[in-house]
Motif scaffolding. Structure first.
Motif, PDB file in Angstrom:
ATOM      1  N   UNK A   1       0.655  -1.294   0.169  1.00  0.00           N
ATOM      2  CA  UNK A   1      -0.054   0.032   0.024  1.00  0.00           C
ATOM      3  C   UNK A   1       0.750   1.104  -0.080  1.00  0.00           C
ATOM      4  N   UNK A   2       2.148   1.215   0.369  1.00  0.00           N
ATOM      5  CA  UNK A   2       2.810   2.529   0.752  1.00  0.00           C
ATOM      6  C   UNK A   2       3.685   2.409  -0.684  1.00  0.00           C
ATOM      7  N   UNK A   3       3.582   1.708  -1.638  1.00  0.00           N
ATOM      8  CA  UNK A   3       4.122   1.592  -2.998  1.00  0.00           C
ATOM      9  C   UNK A   3       5.588   1.330  -2.938  1.00  0.00           C
ATOM     10  N   UNK A   4       6.098   0.534  -1.989  1.00  0.00           N
ATOM     11  CA  UNK A   4       7.710   0.422  -1.558  1.00  0.00           C
ATOM     12  C   UNK A   4       8.117  -1.153  -1.994  1.00  0.00           C
ATOM     13  N   UNK A   5       7.341  -1.997  -2.125  1.00  0.00           N
ATOM     14  CA  UNK A   5       7.721  -3.287  -2.361  1.00  0.00           C
ATOM     15  C   UNK A   5       6.641  -4.042  -3.503  1.00  0.00           C
ATOM     16  N   UNK A   6       7.128  -4.993  -4.084  1.00  0.00           N
ATOM     17  CA  UNK A   6       6.268  -6.147  -4.793  1.00  0.00           C
ATOM     18  C   UNK A   6       6.289  -7.343  -4.054  1.00  0.00           C
TER      19      UNK A   6
END
Length: 477
Positions: A166-171
């Motif tokens: 949700x924070x866009x920092x990991x796949x």
């Protein structure tokens, strides 16, 4: 910015008889104007110096906090990124997947990132706030996670599923699904346990199946539905569904019981598999298809309906199992009862919803009111983005257009009823107009041949909540 319209397509005699009712309705509208005026909080361009979402559907959704998430495709090597997870991987002639998350008021981008070479067509948020998107890629080196169902090392297009924190920092998860021929995913949804369902089409004879209702491909291309376990990353079930010609699924939705619904199109209703007692078919030629599977993959119903060019490009299943579908070329919304044995309504709107699901979107609120976006032909051979609202009774109560002097098309919509009872809808589309109407824009100029257009409309409850405002449109029962 917006010109509001209540649609009044009465025959002349009925219209004269209806004038007193109309005057009463208008007096109430004017009385409510100070407290529930409909308008926009923001409208902005978003994109780089090349094309965004050209000929490909872009999608928009929101999380539990109302933050907006937009996914799609860009050819811009300077797409505006913020807190990016990945940099551009294309050369400007190929497509890259992008993912953007912004605050509900459209004033702050929380993150904006590339995600690799490919196409994203749908996006959804799960119960943890993580973001799942579906599309396709031809990149044989596309990076998948260790728990992937398949890698992407296949000729041509493979379906692509990705889960981003949700924070866009990991796949968190990435897999391909494909075979020895073209496979593309168009729709994605999650159930109450965050399991993932995707739908699309495949030409492959070795598409991965499991617990399949239809284990082998029947025609040139078949629709498919696959369900993925969120814990293992592996298939729960995966099946073809099709007849002797071309069949595609364009969207998927899951109800409160975990039943899975999909919609699309067929070129041959006569051979498309249909269960007894459903509403179709209307013709022996092509048409829209809608079908449903249980949580473990048993067929619940399957039917085809409509004329040769009709397709069901978007679907939404409510918690009671009623199915709404965006009906292109019929240019409206259909609502089916729980076993697809009858229409609840068919509502026609003068919006252009394209064949092939390349544009047009739909969302449904908790009260059963449907909101759609498409485009409308205007003078000088141009199109504007067009939006409409359809009351739960099937009556069209609102429509509106927004655009500039060139081509503008609507792609996606997400609707939210706020704690104070007001209804806000955020939209995304594509614009080629340098004078697209702006309000508090993040980006105040068109950067490329086409850019994303992102905007919202508030105060729709003034239309969908007042029963005495509803006047008949082209509704067939």
């Amino acid at each position: 910015m917006f010109v509001k319209s209540i649609i009044l397509p009465f025959p002349r005699v009925l219209f004269l008889l209806a004038i007193p009712l109309v005057m009463l309705a208008l007096s109430v509208v004017f009385a409510r104007a100070e407290t529930s005026a409909t308008g926009s909080d923001f409208s902005t361009f978003y994109g780089g110096s090349n094309e965004e979402c050209l000929f490909e559907r872009c999608a928009i959704t929101q999380d539990a906090h109302g933050n907006l998430i937009i996914a799609g495709t860009t050819r811009s090597q300077d797409f505006p990124t913020v807190n990016e997870l990945m940099t551009d991987t294309a050369d400007g002639s190929n497509n890259d997947v992008f993912l953007v998350k912004m605050t509900p008021d459209g004033q702050t981008v929380l993150f904006s990132t590339y995600l690799g070479n490919g196409i994203a067509r749908d996006v959804v948020v799960d119960g943890n706030g993580d973001i799942i998107l579906a599309g396709s890629t031809s990149d044989r080196n596309f990076a998948v996670t260790p728990d992937a169902i398949q890698n992407c090392d296949r000729l041509g297009l493979s379906a692509l599923v990705m889960k981003i924190s949700g924070n866009g920092q990991s796949i968190l998860y990435a897999t391909c699904l494909g075979g020895n021929a073209v496979t593309e995913a168009f729709g994605v949804d999650v159930d109450g346990n965050d399991n993932i369902a995707i739908a699309g089409y495949t030409q492959a004879t070795d598409f991965p199946t499991l617990n399949a209702h239809q284990a082998a491909k029947s025609g040139e291309q078949d629709a498919f539905v696959s369900k993925i376990n969120v814990v293992t990353g592996q298939l729960v079930f995966s099946t073809y569904l099709g007849g002797e010609d071309r069949d595609r699924a364009y969207d998927v939705s899951i109800d409160a019981m975990g039943n899975i619904y999909a919609g699309g199109g067929t070129r041959d209703q006569a051979t498309f598999p249909q269960t007894p007692g459903t509403v179709g078919p209307d013709t022996n030629h092509g048409g829209a298809i809608v079908f449903s599977f249980s949580p473990t993959g048993q067929i619940r119903y399957s039917t085809a309906l409509g004329a040769v060019t009709h397709e069901a490009t978007m679907v939404h299943a409510d918690d009671d199992g009623y199915l709404y579908f965006l009906w292109n070329n019929y240019d409206g919304v259909g609502k089916l009862n729980q076993d697809a044995s009858a229409f609840v309504y068919r509502a026609k709107v003068d919006l252009d919803i394209s064949e092939g699901a390349t544009y047009g979107g739909m969302d449904v609120d908790e009260d059963g009111n449907a909101y759609i976006i498409g485009r409308m032909n205007q003078t000088n051979a141009r199109t504007d983005i067009a939006i409409a609202a359809i009351h739960s009774s099937g009556r069209v109560v609102f429509y509106d257009t927004i655009g500039g002097t060139l081509e503008d098309s609507g792609y996606g919509i997400t609707v939210r009823r706020l704690p104070d009872g007001s209804v806000t809808a955020a939209y995304t589309g594509v614009t080629a107009s340098t004078n697209f109407p702006l309000l508090k824009p993040l980006q105040n100029s068109l950067k490329g041949p086409t850019d994303l257009a992102i905007f919202n409309v508030t105060g729709l409850e003034a239309y969908v909540d007042q029963a005495f405002l509803y006047l008949p449109f082209a509704v067939n029962r």
